[in-house]
Design a protein around this motif. Sequence first.
Motif, PDB file in Angstrom:
ATOM      1  N   SER A   1      39.780  63.144  23.779  1.00 26.46           N
ATOM      2  CA  SER A   1      38.657  63.366  24.733  1.00 26.46           C
ATOM      3  C   SER A   1      37.905  61.566  25.018  1.00 26.46           C
ATOM      4  CB  SER A   1      37.351  64.035  23.686  1.00 26.46           C
ATOM      5  OG  SER A   1      37.812  65.600  23.725  1.00 26.46           O
ATOM      6  N   GLN A   2      37.684  61.319  24.350  1.00 22.58           N
ATOM      7  CA  GLN A   2      37.090  59.628  24.397  1.00 22.58           C
ATOM      8  C   GLN A   2      38.270  59.003  25.350  1.00 22.58           C
ATOM      9  OE1 GLN A   2      36.358  57.083  20.706  1.00 22.58           O
ATOM     10  NE2 GLN A   2      37.155  55.565  21.765  1.00 22.58           N
TER      11      GLN A   2
ATOM     12  N   LYS B   1      36.972  59.987  28.896  1.00 22.99           N
ATOM     13  CA  LYS B   1      36.406  59.618  28.763  1.00 22.99           C
ATOM     14  C   LYS B   1      36.364  58.464  29.454  1.00 22.99           C
ATOM     15  CE  LYS B   1      31.423  59.234  28.146  1.00 22.99           C
ATOM     16  NZ  LYS B   1      30.165  59.624  27.112  1.00 22.99           N
ATOM     17  N   THR B   2      37.112  57.591  28.720  1.00 26.33           N
ATOM     18  CA  THR B   2      37.285  56.153  29.374  1.00 26.33           C
ATOM     19  C   THR B   2      38.313  56.380  30.166  1.00 26.33           C
ATOM     20  OG1 THR B   2      37.665  55.348  26.964  1.00 26.33           O
ATOM     21  CG2 THR B   2      38.837  54.184  28.614  1.00 26.33           C
TER      22      THR B   2
END
Length: 297
Positions: free
Chosen positions: A171-172, A175-176
């Motif tokens: 998820s991170q 988003k990045t």
Amino acid sequence: MSFFKGAGVAIITPMHDDGSVNLEKLDEILEQQIAEGTDAIVICGTTGESATLTEEEHLATVKHCVQTVNGRIPVIAGTGSNSTATAVAMSREAESYGVDGLLIVTPYYNKATQSGLIRHYTTIAEAVHTPIIMYNVPSRTGCNIQPETAAYLCKNVENIKGIKAASGNISQIAKTKALCGDDLEIFSGNDDQVIPIMSLGGHGVISVLSNVAPRYTHDMCRKMLDGNVKEAAEMQLKALDLIGSLFCEVNPIPVKVAMNMMGMQVGPLRGPLFDMEPANKERLRKSLIDFGLAVTE
């Protein structure tokens, strides 16, 4: 610009029996990697035992690698430190050897705030001209590059061009990618997440698996880049057992043991890393054989 697309190997540092760096063996490994299709060499990173190399050994190994590869594929040098000044000095020296990129890990032990990370990376980047891949591996450093921080850096610092994403947090990473778009090249730092990260627009992997299966790792990435998603995913799934065994103890213990099992004679590890526990070693041996790799010892 693009660092590379596909499989870059996070290459081990071979040692003589007395623990000194074995540059002749490094040459053999580099030639094998190039012959089997590896798309880039990442030298003196975590897998290369950079934490226990002296500064002189570290730089000599980088220089030797650049000379041996001789422009055939990109060479990216790990030059990060928990000291900004040390990272600047190491990066400048590696740049003078003609490396194609710099891999800069987040500061470890003393860590940094997000604003501190911005200052750290900006200071290093402004000291060199070589493009930089940030290395985010919070499990080792206790320091996490948040997506907003990555976005600020890639959009405001000219030569920050990539990130090795080893947070394990898909998820991170998504988003990045959403925040950075095409301003930041994303490379998987986890061999078990190569195809998922590439499906989000990642360029490939900086791989431990490539040390023992360079052609396989290259071909898996190539299939994904060519749009053969089903075949690439099947290759990712087939490799999961071996990948799990390569990380059943702290990297690079298993991969160096595996290479020695395969007869590659890459030598010992440096303390505090030592040989594997017997049960884990047998697990690794079985995984290598099941994957179809020849084990000679």
